[in-house]
Motif scaffolding. Structure first.
Motif, PDB file in Angstrom:
ATOM      1  N   ILE A 348       0.826  -1.192   0.212  1.00 38.14           N
ATOM      2  CA  ILE A 348       0.240   0.003  -0.051  1.00 38.14           C
ATOM      3  C   ILE A 348       0.608   1.450   0.137  1.00 38.14           C
ATOM      4  CG2 ILE A 348      -1.493   1.446   1.603  1.00 38.14           C
ATOM      5  CD1 ILE A 348      -3.212  -1.035   2.322  1.00 38.14           C
ATOM      6  N   SER A 349       2.007   1.169   0.670  1.00 40.53           N
ATOM      7  CA  SER A 349       2.663   2.357   0.721  1.00 40.53           C
ATOM      8  C   SER A 349       4.444   2.231   0.200  1.00 40.53           C
ATOM      9  CB  SER A 349       3.062   2.994   2.455  1.00 40.53           C
ATOM     10  OG  SER A 349       2.266   4.688   2.173  1.00 40.53           O
ATOM     11  N   LYS A 350       4.328   0.932   1.099  1.00 42.28           N
ATOM     12  CA  LYS A 350       6.456   0.830  -0.035  1.00 42.28           C
ATOM     13  C   LYS A 350       6.163   0.887  -1.812  1.00 42.28           C
ATOM     14  CE  LYS A 350       7.904  -3.651  -0.230  1.00 42.28           C
ATOM     15  NZ  LYS A 350       7.596  -4.435   0.594  1.00 42.28           N
ATOM     16  N   GLY A 351       4.813   0.558  -2.123  1.00 41.79           N
ATOM     17  CA  GLY A 351       4.886  -0.031  -3.610  1.00 41.79           C
ATOM     18  C   GLY A 351       4.768  -1.243  -3.865  1.00 41.79           C
ATOM     19  N   HIS A 352       4.323  -1.090  -5.433  1.00 34.76           N
ATOM     20  CA  HIS A 352       3.638  -2.314  -5.731  1.00 34.76           C
ATOM     21  C   HIS A 352       4.249  -2.504  -7.573  1.00 34.76           C
ATOM     22  CE1 HIS A 352       2.479  -6.107  -6.361  1.00 34.76           C
ATOM     23  NE2 HIS A 352       1.252  -6.255  -6.212  1.00 34.76           N
ATOM     24  N   PRO A 353       5.817  -2.400  -7.451  1.00 38.31           N
ATOM     25  CA  PRO A 353       6.358  -2.983  -9.133  1.00 38.31           C
ATOM     26  C   PRO A 353       5.855  -4.457  -9.280  1.00 38.31           C
ATOM     27  CG  PRO A 353       7.721  -2.437  -7.749  1.00 38.31           C
ATOM     28  CD  PRO A 353       6.836  -2.402  -6.554  1.00 38.31           C
ATOM     29  N   LEU A 354       5.372  -5.314  -9.413  1.00 42.19           N
ATOM     30  CA  LEU A 354       4.471  -6.448  -9.526  1.00 42.19           C
ATOM     31  C   LEU A 354       6.083  -7.185  -9.739  1.00 42.19           C
ATOM     32  CD1 LEU A 354       1.696  -6.024 -12.090  1.00 42.19           C
ATOM     33  CD2 LEU A 354       2.141  -5.741 -10.093  1.00 42.19           C
ATOM     34  N   GLY A 355       6.737  -7.455 -10.076  1.00 37.94           N
ATOM     35  CA  GLY A 355       7.744  -8.366 -10.448  1.00 37.94           C
ATOM     36  C   GLY A 355       8.508  -8.503  -8.971  1.00 37.94           C
ATOM     37  N   ALA A 356       9.052  -7.470  -9.028  1.00 40.93           N
ATOM     38  CA  ALA A 356       9.685  -6.963  -7.707  1.00 40.93           C
ATOM     39  C   ALA A 356       9.851  -7.279  -6.022  1.00 40.93           C
ATOM     40  CB  ALA A 356       9.981  -5.813  -7.188  1.00 40.93           C
ATOM     41  N   THR A 357       8.389  -7.388  -6.239  1.00 36.93           N
ATOM     42  CA  THR A 357       7.562  -7.349  -4.725  1.00 36.93           C
ATOM     43  C   THR A 357       7.775  -8.039  -3.893  1.00 36.93           C
ATOM     44  OG1 THR A 357       5.163  -5.729  -5.281  1.00 36.93           O
ATOM     45  CG2 THR A 357       5.191  -7.598  -3.561  1.00 36.93           C
ATOM     46  N   GLY A 358       7.935  -9.732  -4.336  1.00 34.53           N
ATOM     47  CA  GLY A 358       8.465 -10.686  -3.177  1.00 34.53           C
ATOM     48  C   GLY A 358       9.699 -10.589  -3.334  1.00 34.53           C
ATOM     49  N   LEU A 359      10.636 -10.183  -4.285  1.00 41.63           N
ATOM     50  CA  LEU A 359      12.642  -9.712  -3.823  1.00 41.63           C
ATOM     51  C   LEU A 359      12.066  -8.916  -2.498  1.00 41.63           C
ATOM     52  CD1 LEU A 359      13.914 -12.146  -4.573  1.00 41.63           C
ATOM     53  CD2 LEU A 359      11.875 -11.451  -6.145  1.00 41.63           C
ATOM     54  N   ALA A 360      11.356  -7.747  -3.182  1.00 40.82           N
ATOM     55  CA  ALA A 360      11.307  -6.064  -1.552  1.00 40.82           C
ATOM     56  C   ALA A 360      11.167  -7.674  -0.576  1.00 40.82           C
ATOM     57  CB  ALA A 360      10.686  -5.229  -2.099  1.00 40.82           C
ATOM     58  N   GLN A 361      10.221  -7.567   0.042  1.00 37.22           N
ATOM     59  CA  GLN A 361       9.823  -8.218   0.980  1.00 37.22           C
ATOM     60  C   GLN A 361      10.461  -9.653   1.229  1.00 37.22           C
ATOM     61  OE1 GLN A 361       6.491 -11.155  -0.540  1.00 37.22           O
ATOM     62  NE2 GLN A 361       4.842  -9.688   0.530  1.00 37.22           N
ATOM     63  N   CYS A 362      11.150  -9.998   0.546  1.00 36.82           N
ATOM     64  CA  CYS A 362      12.591 -10.883   0.691  1.00 36.82           C
ATOM     65  C   CYS A 362      13.410 -10.139   1.954  1.00 36.82           C
ATOM     66  CB  CYS A 362      12.952 -11.846   0.176  1.00 36.82           C
ATOM     67  SG  CYS A 362      14.356 -12.464   0.121  1.00 36.82           S
ATOM     68  N   ALA A 363      13.777  -8.897   0.631  1.00 36.84           N
ATOM     69  CA  ALA A 363      15.040  -8.496   1.420  1.00 36.84           C
ATOM     70  C   ALA A 363      14.888  -7.872   2.699  1.00 36.84           C
ATOM     71  CB  ALA A 363      14.993  -6.725   0.479  1.00 36.84           C
ATOM     72  N   GLU A 364      13.553  -6.816   3.233  1.00 35.18           N
ATOM     73  CA  GLU A 364      13.257  -6.113   4.386  1.00 35.18           C
ATOM     74  C   GLU A 364      13.264  -7.470   5.391  1.00 35.18           C
ATOM     75  OE1 GLU A 364      11.942  -3.771   7.361  1.00 35.18           O
ATOM     76  OE2 GLU A 364      12.115  -3.443   4.717  1.00 35.18           O
ATOM     77  N   LEU A 365      12.941  -8.772   5.244  1.00 35.92           N
ATOM     78  CA  LEU A 365      12.513  -9.844   6.103  1.00 35.92           C
ATOM     79  C   LEU A 365      14.327 -10.486   6.462  1.00 35.92           C
ATOM     80  CD1 LEU A 365       9.919 -11.752   5.242  1.00 35.92           C
ATOM     81  CD2 LEU A 365      10.190 -10.314   7.188  1.00 35.92           C
ATOM     82  N   THR A 366      15.415  -9.721   5.199  1.00 34.68           N
ATOM     83  CA  THR A 366      16.738 -10.001   5.869  1.00 34.68           C
ATOM     84  C   THR A 366      16.938  -9.783   6.374  1.00 34.68           C
ATOM     85  OG1 THR A 366      16.426 -11.062   3.957  1.00 34.68           O
ATOM     86  CG2 THR A 366      18.935 -10.676   4.956  1.00 34.68           C
ATOM     87  N   TRP A 367      16.909  -8.142   6.381  1.00 38.46           N
ATOM     88  CA  TRP A 367      17.430  -7.114   6.868  1.00 38.46           C
ATOM     89  C   TRP A 367      16.660  -7.092   8.347  1.00 38.46           C
ATOM     90  CZ3 TRP A 367      15.733  -2.944   2.637  1.00 38.46           C
ATOM     91  CH2 TRP A 367      16.209  -2.912   1.617  1.00 38.46           C
ATOM     92  N   GLN A 368      15.312  -7.180   8.322  1.00 42.70           N
ATOM     93  CA  GLN A 368      14.763  -7.442   9.793  1.00 42.70           C
ATOM     94  C   GLN A 368      15.691  -8.428  10.708  1.00 42.70           C
ATOM     95  OE1 GLN A 368      12.895  -5.682  11.632  1.00 42.70           O
ATOM     96  NE2 GLN A 368      12.078  -3.902  10.142  1.00 42.70           N
ATOM     97  N   LEU A 369      16.061  -9.632   9.993  1.00 43.65           N
ATOM     98  CA  LEU A 369      16.507 -11.007  10.801  1.00 43.65           C
ATOM     99  C   LEU A 369      18.074 -10.458  11.581  1.00 43.65           C
ATOM    100  CD1 LEU A 369      14.558 -14.043   9.770  1.00 43.65           C
ATOM    101  CD2 LEU A 369      14.260 -12.042  11.196  1.00 43.65           C
ATOM    102  N   ARG A 370      18.305 -10.003  10.255  1.00 45.11           N
ATOM    103  CA  ARG A 370      20.197  -9.349  10.649  1.00 45.11           C
ATOM    104  C   ARG A 370      20.045  -8.385  11.480  1.00 45.11           C
ATOM    105  NH1 ARG A 370      21.950  -8.605   5.150  1.00 45.11           N
ATOM    106  NH2 ARG A 370      22.602 -10.316   3.908  1.00 45.11           N
ATOM    107  N   GLY A 371      18.707  -7.575  12.112  1.00 45.66           N
ATOM    108  CA  GLY A 371      18.715  -6.063  12.838  1.00 45.66           C
ATOM    109  C   GLY A 371      19.099  -4.829  12.302  1.00 45.66           C
ATOM    110  N   GLU A 372      19.497  -4.944  10.750  1.00 40.08           N
ATOM    111  CA  GLU A 372      19.998  -4.038   9.654  1.00 40.08           C
ATOM    112  C   GLU A 372      18.568  -3.032   9.178  1.00 40.08           C
ATOM    113  OE1 GLU A 372      23.867  -6.979   7.958  1.00 40.08           O
ATOM    114  OE2 GLU A 372      21.591  -5.754   6.884  1.00 40.08           O
ATOM    115  N   ALA A 373      17.093  -2.744  10.808  1.00 34.60           N
ATOM    116  CA  ALA A 373      16.331  -2.481   9.361  1.00 34.60           C
ATOM    117  C   ALA A 373      15.966  -0.538  10.144  1.00 34.60           C
ATOM    118  CB  ALA A 373      15.027  -2.928  10.434  1.00 34.60           C
ATOM    119  N   ASP A 374      16.708  -0.609  10.626  1.00 36.08           N
ATOM    120  CA  ASP A 374      17.294   1.159  11.227  1.00 36.08           C
ATOM    121  C   ASP A 374      15.679   1.512  11.367  1.00 36.08           C
ATOM    122  OD1 ASP A 374      19.856   1.339  10.837  1.00 36.08           O
ATOM    123  OD2 ASP A 374      18.731   2.264   8.239  1.00 36.08           O
ATOM    124  N   ALA A 375      15.396   2.262  11.027  1.00 36.56           N
ATOM    125  CA  ALA A 375      14.364   3.126  12.020  1.00 36.56           C
ATOM    126  C   ALA A 375      12.896   2.423  12.396  1.00 36.56           C
ATOM    127  CB  ALA A 375      13.552   4.429  12.054  1.00 36.56           C
TER     128      ALA A 375
END
Length: 405
Positions: A348-375
């Motif tokens: 809804i707010s990050k955006g939805h470029p259809l082919g990229a969405t699933g990889l952006a989700q993977c990136a966000e969760l990887t950063w979260q589990l590494r403790g690298e998601a900043d604010a």
């Protein structure tokens, strides 16, 4: 061996590098074409993994709109080594389907290092039928929904709006719940520099935005936008991780399942927008990983429209059927609650470029589990869940865990 079975007899799969571009309004970056998008996300993912492109043995590239070998053209920005490159198109689940295929190559022992990449260059405005000389894949879904409620255009918000009305009438949820979900995700995106939008809106702002489907009270701020952008992930086997001393960066994929439409898809409006597919995929992932919803800390799910986030709470087992709106009332899906859902801002707010969405989700969760998601970091997150769906239909659910190597 079925997807519901344990993955213990297969090779383990790790995410060792992720990267993405900022998601943008279509055309906002003049001259920004998909090769440049792929070069940016892919270069970031390789650098994050600390490896050269020459180590990659296969690439799986997702996009919805484009010519057939756009995947090859995109990957050639990273290198030309003769590796197999597949082009993936699976509606809005395209990015996670590329991830699924890249992971399967490692699980099956066919490769030790693979790349999943997704991109999209979209046209402004609502999605429309691309080819008018052949049957639309969603025709049967739309016809079934039209028997429940009169068709309205544009079709995508109408489909999710009809499902939302069904949930309202059957279980007592209201459009107010959808507005609260959207307001939450817009609030989360304020901390995400990759998000297309970083504006904070109140629930009243969301409710009084431009109406898209009035019968369900669905406004523009409850809908994902069209977007340009790209995401990428580098995956590796356990032996590759150990051989290259990447254990401190590696996040294990501990469960993953893809499910397509079933006969039950046509049982209700909520199922016609994929809820039963999502439920079955989640059940398989929990069985594979030994996890339960209570073990999960952070979730990126497919909130293409705010009602779908509510349905997906139930499909993922966060709430019983018909009780997803209770999580909204209790603030259990944001910081301070039982789970943080869509810390990135979601589609809804990050955006939805259809082919990229699933990889952006993977990136966000990887950063979260590494403790690298900043604010937007979820404190102490060690288990994450990803949900990406495309109507017509396919859903991919993936579970991640840190500290397992």
């Amino acid at each position: 061996m079925g997807q519901e079975d344990s993955l213990s007899t297969m090779s383990k799969v790790y995410v060792i590098g992720v990267g993405m571009t900022k998601f943008e309004k279509p055309g906002r970056r003049v001259g920004w074409d998909y090769p440049a998008m792929a070069r940016e996300s892919g270069t970031k993912a390789l650098a994050d993994a600390g490896i050269a492109f020459e180590a990659v043995e296969q690439a799986h590239v997702g996009f919805m709109f484009g010519e057939s070998t756009s995947g090859q053209r995109a990957v050639y920005e990273l290198g030309m080594t003769g590796i197999p490159i597949t082009n993936v198109n699976n509606n809005c689940a395209t990015g996670s389907t590329a991830l699924y295929l890249a992971a399967n190559a490692i699980r099956g022992g066919l490769a030790d290092c693979t790349l999943a990449l997704g991109f999209e260059k979209m046209q402004p405005g609502s999605l429309s039928v691309t080819y008018e000389d052949r049957e639309w894949p969603l025709k049967k879904h739309v016809q079934a929904l039209a028997e429940i409620r009169e068709f309205a255009s544009p079709p995508a918000p109408w489909m999710y709006g009809v499902a939302g009305l069904e949930h309202n009438e059957k279980y007592g949820s209201t459009p107010e719940h959808f507005a609260k979900i959207a307001a939450k995700n817009h609030r989360h995106s304020a901390n995400n520099p990759y998000a297309q939008f970083q504006d904070v809106y109140s629930v009243e702002d969301v409710k009084h935005a431009k109406m898209v489907y009035a019968d369900a009270g669905l406004t523009r701020l409850m809908c994902s936008p069209t977007s340009d952008g790209s995401g990428a992930a580098v995956l590796a086997s356990e032996r590759f991780v150990e051989r290259n001393d990447l254990g401190d960066r590696a996040i294990e994929i501990v469960g993953q399942a893809m499910v397509t439409d079933m006969r039950s898809t046509f049982d209700s409006a909520v199922n016609l927008v994929g809820t039963d597919m999502s439920r079955k995929a989640a059940e398989q992932v929990y069985a594979q990983s030994g996890l339960t919803p209570a073990d999960v800390d952070v979730i990126e799910l497919h909130d293409c429209f705010a009602p779908n986030e509510l349905f997906t709470y139930e499909a993922l087992g966060l709430a019983d059927e018909g009780e997803g709106h209770k999580l909204v009332d209790s603030d259990d899906t944001t910081y301070g609650g039982r789970w943080v859902v869509n810390p990135s801002g979601g589609l809804i707010s990050k955006g939805h470029p259809l082919g990229a969405t699933g990889l952006a989700q993977c990136a966000e969760l990887t950063w979260q589990l590494r403790g690298e998601a900043d604010a937007r970091q979820v404190a102490g997150a060690t288990v994450a869940l990803q949900h990406n769906i495309g109507l017509g239909g396919a859903v991919v659910v993936t579970a991640y865990r840190s500290g397992t190597l």
